[in-house]
Enzyme design. Sequence first.
Site, mmCIF file in Angstrom:
data_model
loop_
_atom_site.group_PDB
_atom_site.id
_atom_site.type_symbol
_atom_site.label_atom_id
_atom_site.label_comp_id
_atom_site.label_asym_id
_atom_site.label_seq_id
_atom_site.Cartn_x
_atom_site.Cartn_y
_atom_site.Cartn_z
ATOM 1 N N CYS A 183 4.115 68.469 38.898
ATOM 2 C CA CYS A 183 4.759 69.244 39.963
ATOM 3 C C CYS A 183 5.622 70.380 39.403
ATOM 4 O O CYS A 183 6.795 70.189 39.101
ATOM 5 C CB CYS A 183 5.612 68.310 40.830
ATOM 6 S SG CYS A 183 6.390 69.150 42.212
ATOM 7 N N CYS A 226 8.679 71.298 41.422
ATOM 8 C CA CYS A 226 9.834 70.403 41.256
ATOM 9 C C CYS A 226 10.528 70.653 39.919
ATOM 10 O O CYS A 226 11.750 70.591 39.828
ATOM 11 C CB CYS A 226 9.401 68.935 41.259
ATOM 12 S SG CYS A 226 8.271 68.474 42.551
ATOM 13 N N ASP A 227 9.744 70.891 38.872
ATOM 14 C CA ASP A 227 10.311 70.814 37.523
ATOM 15 C C ASP A 227 10.468 72.148 36.794
ATOM 16 O O ASP A 227 11.146 72.203 35.755
ATOM 17 C CB ASP A 227 9.439 69.884 36.660
ATOM 18 C CG ASP A 227 9.407 68.479 37.244
ATOM 19 O OD1 ASP A 227 10.348 68.137 37.970
ATOM 20 O OD2 ASP A 227 8.442 67.748 36.983
#
Length: 496
Positions: free
Chosen positions: A192, A195-196
Amino acid sequence: MGTFVCKWPSNNRNEMKIQSVKHLIGLLSIVVVLSSCLNSNSNMHKGAGGFDVSRLEELENIVPIAILGSGPAGLSAAVYGGRAGFDVLVFEGSLPGGLLTQTTMVENWPGNIEIMGPEVIKNLKAQATKWGAKFSLDLVEKVDFTQWPFKLETADGHQIYALSVILATGATPRYLGIPGEKEFWGKGVTTCAVCDAPFYKGEDVVVVGGGDSAAEEAMQLAPYAKNITVLVRGEKMRASAAMQQRLKEFAHIKVRYNVQIKEVLGDDVQVTGVTLLNNKDNTTEHMPISGVFLAIGHIPNTAFLKDAIKLDPSGHIHLPTRTQQTTVEGVFAAGDVADDRYRQAGVSAGHGISAALDATFFLNEIGFNEQHQSDIKRSHRLYVPEAESDYEIEEIASLAEFNQIIKTGKPAIVDFYAEWCPSCMQMLPAYAAVAQDLHESINFIKVDADAGQEIMKAYKVEKVPTLLTFKDGKLVEYLPKTLTKRELYALADTLK
Ligand code: NDP
C-alpha cells in the site's frame, strides 16, 4: 431465471393429437424446450423446501438483501436494493470500502474528471445510507446456500437468514512468496503505497509488477522517495499506454525489465536491499533499497465460498449466464470477486447494480412483498446490526506522557495511525468497539503518526497502522497491520 420462465408449449400439444408429422415436430419441440429448461436449471441449486415465503414466520434475524463487501460493487448494489424498497444490510468486510480506498486520484470514474478513490467510496456509502442501507463491521465467515433463506454465520456469532445474497467480497493483493517477504512485512515490504509512501522520504525503493497498480504505486511514491525502480519480470509492462506515458514524466522513476526479486534482505529493523535475478542471463545482483512495494495482482476473496458455490479455475465466482446470478438461485455476485477480465471500479459498480436488480427480480418472483417486509419489521425479526461505537479513545502525542502510562504496568494496546492512511481509518471503528468493551482491564491509546513522531521514533514504528502491546511495562508485540474486531479481541486475550 430459468425456474420461472419454462412453460409447456400448449399449441403443439393440441396438434400432436391430429397429425403424425405434426406429432413428431411437437415432440421434438417439447424435447428442445424441456432440455433447455433442464440445462438452464442444471446450474441452479434450489434450496431445500423451495422459496416458500410463508416459512419466514418461523425465523428471526432476517435480511431481505444481504451484501457481502463494501467496494464499488457492494455499495452500488446497496443503492439499488434500497431504492427498490428492500431492507439492505452491507457487511463491510475486513477492508471497508475495498481496494479503491487505497488509491489516490482516479481519472476514469464515470462522471468525474478527477476524484480521489476514498471520495468515490464515501459518496457511494452516503448514497446507500440515504436509501436506508445498514452497515455492519462483523465478518461473514460461513454461508449455507443449501437451505433457503440462506444462512450466514458471522465472526461475532450471529446467525442471519438472508432471502437473497450479493457476493461482492473483492480481491486481496498477491504476495511473491520469497524469502524475507514475510519477515520484513511492515518493515519495508508493503502493498500500500498510499499508506506508506510518506515513510520513504529521500529513500530508494522498488515497486514490483508491470500493471496499472505498479504504475500507480510508483507515482504515489514520487513525491517522497529519492529513486523509484519498477521491476518488471517480462519484456514489457502490462499497464495502459496512458499510465506508462505518465511514468516517463518522472525523472526519478526508472523501469527495469526481465528482473525478479529472489530475496528481501534486511537488518533487525528494516529492509536494506534485495537480491535481483536477471531472467535473461540468469545473473544475480544486490540492490540496496529500503522499501519493496508489491503490485503483482490480486486473488479473489472466495476461500469461504469454495464448498458453497461453483468457482472458476482462477478462483473467481462462476456466473453461468449473462446476469449476475451464480450457480445458486437467489445468490448473485459482482465486482472483482467474479471478474477476471475488466477489474475496473466502474465495471464493478455496474455489475453491482445488475446484481441488485437481479436480487430485486428474484424477491418479486418468489412473492416476497412489502407486506412480508413490514411484518418482519413490526415483529422485530429483521436483523439490525450493532451501532458503531462512539467511545473516545485517549490520544497521546508526548513521549513522556506515553511512557508514564506504560510504566503503570496495566496492559496496553496502542494504535499508531494517520488520517491520510485509509486502512488506519478503517480499523478505528473496530478498535473503538473493543476499547469500549475492555477499557477497564486494558489501556487503549491512539498515537497520531504526525503529532506523535517522538513516540514513533522511540518505539521504532516504521509504518501505519501499527499496533503495539505492552504488559507489565514491557513491549510484548509489534504488529504492523490492520486487525479485524475479532483479531483485536484475540490480541486483548494475550494480555490477560
Ligand atoms: P495486473 O494483473 O494487471 O498486473 C499484475 C502485474 O504483476 C503483471 O505485470 C504481472 O506480470 C506481475 N506479476 C504477477 N506475479 C508476479 C511475480 N510473482 N513476480 C513479478 N511480477 C509479477 O494487476 P494490477 O493490480 O496492476 O491491475 C488489476 C486491474 O486493475 C487491471 O485491470 C488494471 O487495469 C486495474 N487498475 C486500474 C487502475 C487505473 O485505471 N487507474 C489502477 C490500478 C489497477 P506479467 O505481466 O508478466 O504477468
